[in-house]
Enzyme design. Structure first.
Site, PDB file in Angstrom:
ATOM      1  N   GLY A  40     -13.259 -10.884  -5.639  1.00  0.00           N
ATOM      2  CA  GLY A  40     -12.327 -10.130  -6.463  1.00  0.00           C
ATOM      3  C   GLY A  40     -12.466  -8.634  -6.369  1.00  0.00           C
ATOM      4  O   GLY A  40     -11.505  -7.891  -6.585  1.00  0.00           O
ATOM      5  N   ASP A  41     -13.674  -8.143  -6.065  1.00  0.00           N
ATOM      6  CA  ASP A  41     -13.895  -6.695  -5.949  1.00  0.00           C
ATOM      7  C   ASP A  41     -14.853  -6.426  -4.796  1.00  0.00           C
ATOM      8  O   ASP A  41     -15.754  -5.596  -4.896  1.00  0.00           O
ATOM      9  CB  ASP A  41     -14.465  -6.155  -7.262  1.00  0.00           C
ATOM     10  CG  ASP A  41     -14.495  -4.629  -7.315  1.00  0.00           C
ATOM     11  OD1 ASP A  41     -13.689  -3.990  -6.611  1.00  0.00           O
ATOM     12  OD2 ASP A  41     -15.336  -4.078  -8.054  1.00  0.00           O
ATOM     13  N   PHE A  42     -14.630  -7.123  -3.693  1.00  0.00           N
ATOM     14  CA  PHE A  42     -15.582  -7.075  -2.582  1.00  0.00           C
ATOM     15  C   PHE A  42     -15.419  -5.794  -1.775  1.00  0.00           C
ATOM     16  O   PHE A  42     -14.357  -5.516  -1.225  1.00  0.00           O
ATOM     17  CB  PHE A  42     -15.405  -8.287  -1.663  1.00  0.00           C
ATOM     18  CG  PHE A  42     -16.499  -8.394  -0.634  1.00  0.00           C
ATOM     19  CD1 PHE A  42     -17.702  -8.994  -0.972  1.00  0.00           C
ATOM     20  CD2 PHE A  42     -16.342  -7.883   0.633  1.00  0.00           C
ATOM     21  CE1 PHE A  42     -18.738  -9.082  -0.041  1.00  0.00           C
ATOM     22  CE2 PHE A  42     -17.363  -7.964   1.571  1.00  0.00           C
ATOM     23  CZ  PHE A  42     -18.563  -8.564   1.233  1.00  0.00           C
TER      24      PHE A  42
END
Length: 314
Positions: free
Chosen positions: A210-212
């Site tokens: 999701g926030d890689f």
């Protein structure tokens, strides 16, 4: 509000809450976040005692949505105690880390549903993939993120990509209506059309970080690189990979031929992970526009406009 006792010690060991965390949460003293901040020293003290942990220090500047405390377990093993801020997704990190069980991500050692505390294996927080040259960093990032893309557990709590991106559409339209954003409206319209098309044709439903990005991948002992700080959701790999395309976009913009370099990055990452190029390009454009508008809306016009320019290169 600034101190908590060390477990078993006769005197209080001071805990100073990082200013970044204080600044990032609401100033409203009645908000859940501020109430949580006021209780944090007590929560830390309780968890240290309950899990027989010894306090080392609170890293600074720390995060914007959680408190990190470096500790030692009863046997002397180093670990990290984390307290995510309360909110609708507060328990999702725990659920994702438990499902990965250390595969490609930091290992969740134990958790406390009541306080929300997570005890994590200690990683080298000062050494992320951003410390590597770009080509090497992207290679290692690709190898790490592919491990995270697994089917979610039955009954998982995570949003779909369609649901999460859909929640912010009205806000984006309001921001785009501002005077400064008039020239960006064609890009905004394209981004929203792409979101609608891509969301309705999702080819897979995997657990995503999701926030890689490179800063979310830290050096470890049992594995060279492990992901931290997920904002998990379920959907296609191209959405997760889009954030990696945007990594270090300022460096790319400062180089020669940035538009061609941006398109090459999309192609290279898509091909290395067997992701459709057009879908990766679409999600990257959407995420660049979304991030650009949000940065500009909170006063960082330079970064916001550069992200919108990046989107235009695609």
């Amino acid at each position: 509000m600034a101190s908590a006792p060390q477990p078993g010690g006769p005197e209080a060991a001071p805990i100073t809450l990082p200013q970044r965390l204080l600044d990032s949460l609401s100033d409203d003293p009645e908000s859940p976040a501020r109430v949580w901040l006021a209780k944090l020293p007590e929560l830390v003290a309780h968890q240290l005692r309950a899990w027989e942990l010894t306090l080392e220090r609170v890293p600074s500047p720390g995060g914007r949505s959680s408190l990190i405390v470096l500790v030692r377990q009863a046997d002397g093993t180093p670990a990290t105690l984390k307290f995510p801020a309360p909110g609708p997704y507060a328990g999702h990190e725990r659920a994702a880390l438990a499902h990965w069980n250390g595969w490609g991500a930091v290992h969740l050692l134990r958790d406390d549903p009541e306080s929300g505390a997570l005890l994590l294996e200690r990683l080298r927080s000062a050494v992320s993939l951003r410390s590597l040259p770009e080509a090497k960093a992207l290679l290692e990032a690709a190898g790490t993120v592919r491990r995270l893309w697994v089917p979610p557990a039955e009954g998982h709590p995570f949003d779909s990509v369609a649901a999460r991106t859909g929640k912010g559409v009205e806000t984006l339209l309001l921001i785009a209506a501002g005077t400064w954003a008039v020239d960006a409206r064609p890009l905004v319209d394209e981004a929203l059309v792409l979101r609608e098309e891509l969301s309705g044709q999702a080819p897979e439903h995997l657990l995503l970080h999701g926030d890689f990005r490179q800063g979310k991948v830290l050096a470890g002992e049992r594995a060279p690189w492990l992901a931290v700080g997920p904002a998990p959701l379920v959907g296609e790999r191209a959405y997760d990979l889009a954030q990696l395309v945007l990594d270090r976009f300022e460096d790319l913009a400062a180089g020669s031929g940035p538009a061609a370099a941006a398109r090459r990055r999309v192609a290279k990452l898509a091909d290395s992970l067997d992701v459709d190029r057009d879908r990766l390009r679409g999600w990257t454009l959407f995420r660049a526009v979304e991030a650009g508008l949000r940065h500009a809306a909170v006063g960082d016009r330079r970064r916001g406009e550069l992200l919108l320019e990046f989107a235009g290169w695609l």
